[in-house]
Design an enzyme around this catalytic site. Sequence first.
Site, short mmCIF file in Angstrom:
data_model
loop_
_atom_site.label_atom_id
_atom_site.label_comp_id
_atom_site.label_asym_id
_atom_site.label_seq_id
_atom_site.Cartn_x
_atom_site.Cartn_y
_atom_site.Cartn_z
N GLY A 279 0.81 -1.22 0.00
CA GLY A 279 0.00 0.00 0.00
C GLY A 279 0.84 1.27 0.00
O GLY A 279 0.31 2.36 -0.23
N HIS A 280 2.13 1.14 0.27
CA HIS A 280 3.02 2.30 0.25
C HIS A 280 3.89 2.28 -1.01
O HIS A 280 4.14 3.30 -1.62
CB HIS A 280 3.93 2.30 1.48
CG HIS A 280 3.18 2.46 2.77
ND1 HIS A 280 3.33 3.54 3.59
CD2 HIS A 280 2.25 1.67 3.38
CE1 HIS A 280 2.54 3.42 4.65
NE2 HIS A 280 1.87 2.28 4.54
N HIS B 219 -11.90 -1.84 2.33
CA HIS B 219 -11.51 -1.53 3.71
C HIS B 219 -11.13 -0.05 3.85
O HIS B 219 -10.72 0.37 4.92
CB HIS B 219 -10.36 -2.43 4.13
CG HIS B 219 -9.05 -2.09 3.46
ND1 HIS B 219 -8.93 -1.85 2.11
CD2 HIS B 219 -7.79 -1.94 3.96
CE1 HIS B 219 -7.67 -1.58 1.82
NE2 HIS B 219 -6.96 -1.63 2.92
N ASP C 241 8.99 7.69 2.53
CA ASP C 241 7.70 7.45 3.16
C ASP C 241 7.62 8.09 4.55
O ASP C 241 8.61 8.20 5.27
CB ASP C 241 7.48 5.94 3.28
CG ASP C 241 6.05 5.59 3.57
OD1 ASP C 241 5.34 5.24 2.61
OD2 ASP C 241 5.62 5.69 4.74
N GLN D 77 -6.18 -5.84 -9.17
CA GLN D 77 -7.25 -4.93 -8.73
C GLN D 77 -7.58 -3.82 -9.74
O GLN D 77 -8.74 -3.53 -9.99
CB GLN D 77 -6.90 -4.31 -7.37
CG GLN D 77 -7.93 -3.28 -6.91
CD GLN D 77 -7.98 -3.10 -5.41
OE1 GLN D 77 -8.07 -4.07 -4.67
NE2 GLN D 77 -7.92 -1.88 -4.95
N GLU E 78 -5.86 4.84 9.06
CA GLU E 78 -6.71 6.03 8.88
C GLU E 78 -8.00 5.68 8.12
O GLU E 78 -8.71 6.53 7.62
CB GLU E 78 -5.90 7.15 8.21
CG GLU E 78 -5.93 7.27 6.72
CD GLU E 78 -5.28 6.14 5.93
OE1 GLU E 78 -5.02 5.04 6.48
OE2 GLU E 78 -5.07 6.36 4.73
N SER F 66 -6.92 1.96 -2.41
CA SER F 66 -8.13 1.31 -2.92
C SER F 66 -9.25 2.34 -3.06
O SER F 66 -9.98 2.34 -4.05
CB SER F 66 -8.57 0.19 -1.99
OG SER F 66 -7.61 -0.83 -2.00
N1 UDP Z 1 -3.98 -4.58 -4.43
C1 UDP Z 1 -3.97 -5.36 -5.57
N2 UDP Z 1 -4.43 -6.64 -5.47
C2 UDP Z 1 -4.89 -7.18 -4.31
C3 UDP Z 1 -4.89 -6.36 -3.16
C4 UDP Z 1 -4.45 -5.08 -3.25
O1 UDP Z 1 -3.55 -4.92 -6.65
O2 UDP Z 1 -5.29 -8.34 -4.29
C5 UDP Z 1 -3.43 -3.20 -4.51
C6 UDP Z 1 -4.53 -2.16 -4.59
O3 UDP Z 1 -4.84 -1.91 -5.94
C7 UDP Z 1 -3.88 -0.98 -3.89
C8 UDP Z 1 -2.93 -1.60 -2.88
O4 UDP Z 1 -2.73 -2.93 -3.31
O5 UDP Z 1 -3.13 -0.21 -4.81
C9 UDP Z 1 -3.50 -1.62 -1.48
O6 UDP Z 1 -3.41 -0.37 -0.90
P1 UDP Z 1 -4.49 0.19 0.10
O7 UDP Z 1 -4.03 1.55 0.51
O8 UDP Z 1 -5.83 0.14 -0.50
O9 UDP Z 1 -4.52 -0.80 1.31
P2 UDP Z 1 -3.39 -1.42 2.26
O10 UDP Z 1 -2.88 -2.61 1.59
O11 UDP Z 1 -2.34 -0.37 2.45
O12 UDP Z 1 -4.15 -1.74 3.51
#
Ligand code: UDP
Length: 472
Positions: free
Chosen positions: A19-20, A355, A118, A340, A379, A360
């Site tokens: 996610g980062h 979530h 970051d 995704q 957050e 996302s």
């Molecule tokens: N993602 C994806 N496939 C998955 C799960 C997540 O490509 O099966 C990508 C999604 O498109 C997003 C990132 O992973 O770019 C997840 O970032 P987000 O900030 O939504 O959530 P985090 O993983 O940080 O909780």
Amino acid sequence: MGSEPSHLHMLFFPYMAQGHMLPMVDIVKLFAARGARITILTTPVNAAIIRPTIDDSSIHLHIIPFPSAEFGLPDGCENRSFVLPEDKRIDFIRAIAALRNPFDSVLEHLRPDCVVSDYFLPWTYHVAAARGIPRLVFHGTNNFSLCASNAFERCREIVDKLDSFVLPGLPHRIEMLKTQVLDFKKLAGTPLGIFTEIFDEAEEVEGKHYGAVMNSFYELEPEYADQNRKVKGKTWNVGPVSLCNKEAAGMSLRGGKHSASVNECLDWLESKAAGSVVYMCFGSGSLFSGEQLREMALGLEEAGHPFVWVVRNEGDDWVPEGYEERIAGKGMVVRGWAPQLLILNHGAVGGFVSHCGWNSSLEGICAGLPMVTWPLYAEQFFNEKLLVEVLGVGVAVGSKVYEFRVEMRPVLEASAVAAAVRRVMGGGEEAEERRRRAKELGEMARRAVEKGGSSFEEIGILMEELMDLKKH
Ligand code: UDP
């Protein structure tokens, strides 16, 4: 090595979690496309995820070893998203902090014109400052949530005595339940106190570093972009950054290997009517108890709309009896990592259960989709407020407790899941208005990154400023 006078050399140091890292690599592509020379600093396993997504010769990967063994982590455990046992997360964070000296050596050797790192790597500010290199921070979130957490800081003392409270000084009336926020100061002295340390250091350097690069666009949250600038100083809104992935190939490679074959997923979606499918995914690292997964499964079934559901948990003891047969042709469960961006942008998808991770959320906005919001921690509860109450594109499923720990999280029943999905996917004036609004925001997002759009312009302004700094 140093940098050529005519080119800006930017060093990006992403935090090792999907996610980062994913949005930061997108930002890299945006700056490279505008003429910057880029170095991405990362570790071997993460480099293997990033490399296939890069086809620009001005982007270089600089790889430093990750001290897994030194911190008792399994070999290759270099990315927080790859289901670490929860008790190993602290070791992971300590291992990252041990990259301080290698980072310093890289700066000494490469002498970039600026560092973009970051928020969770606040020590990079001190290292860069000691070498006279400006540091920009990447928060990975939006302006609204930064303003909201700033507002929370101002009322944190009184929150304990209340069940709910209104965040002070925000342009909208935002009311939160006490259980939806976590006061990080309270973690001090506990095993999770390392988070307090990181946040304290991140806040301390906030007023000192050069500025912040945000994955947002001005028109999405103008009042909050303005307020955030006033509070935090220089800020450039350069997103939505995921929109730089224009080709299907790039979208399908993002994030590494997919467990669902991309074609299988797309073929399945091809067989469905436009806007009929609901996509449910909880980001890169969110796990659930078996009990919760079972309720989710039954809820999706009860809602009665075709669905694609990404499950990160291993094992299947939660799968309801006869479920797979019942949902055959109607539901697709993807185990592990899904493409995704491709799914969200497929015409068959009409709603997104998320979530509320910021990537996302923004990817859902870009795809013009209404959302069911199901925040868990970080957050995400603030992001839910933005989506539901400020932007008007979300329906809250009813998640009320901020909780990292899977087994401690209250279970939401199937009926709540089904009701929220039906509200988002169904007809009626309210649902139509939400869809219209989501579509409108999606179009605004695209305009922001096009030539002449606000985010496109902000990238240019930042690059000019950094070039001036380099020259003088
Ligand atoms: N993602 C994806 N496939 C998955 C799960 C997540 O490509 O099966 C990508 C999604 O498109 C997003 C990132 O992973 O770019 C997840 O970032 P987000 O900030 O939504 O959530 P985090 O993983 O940080 O909780």
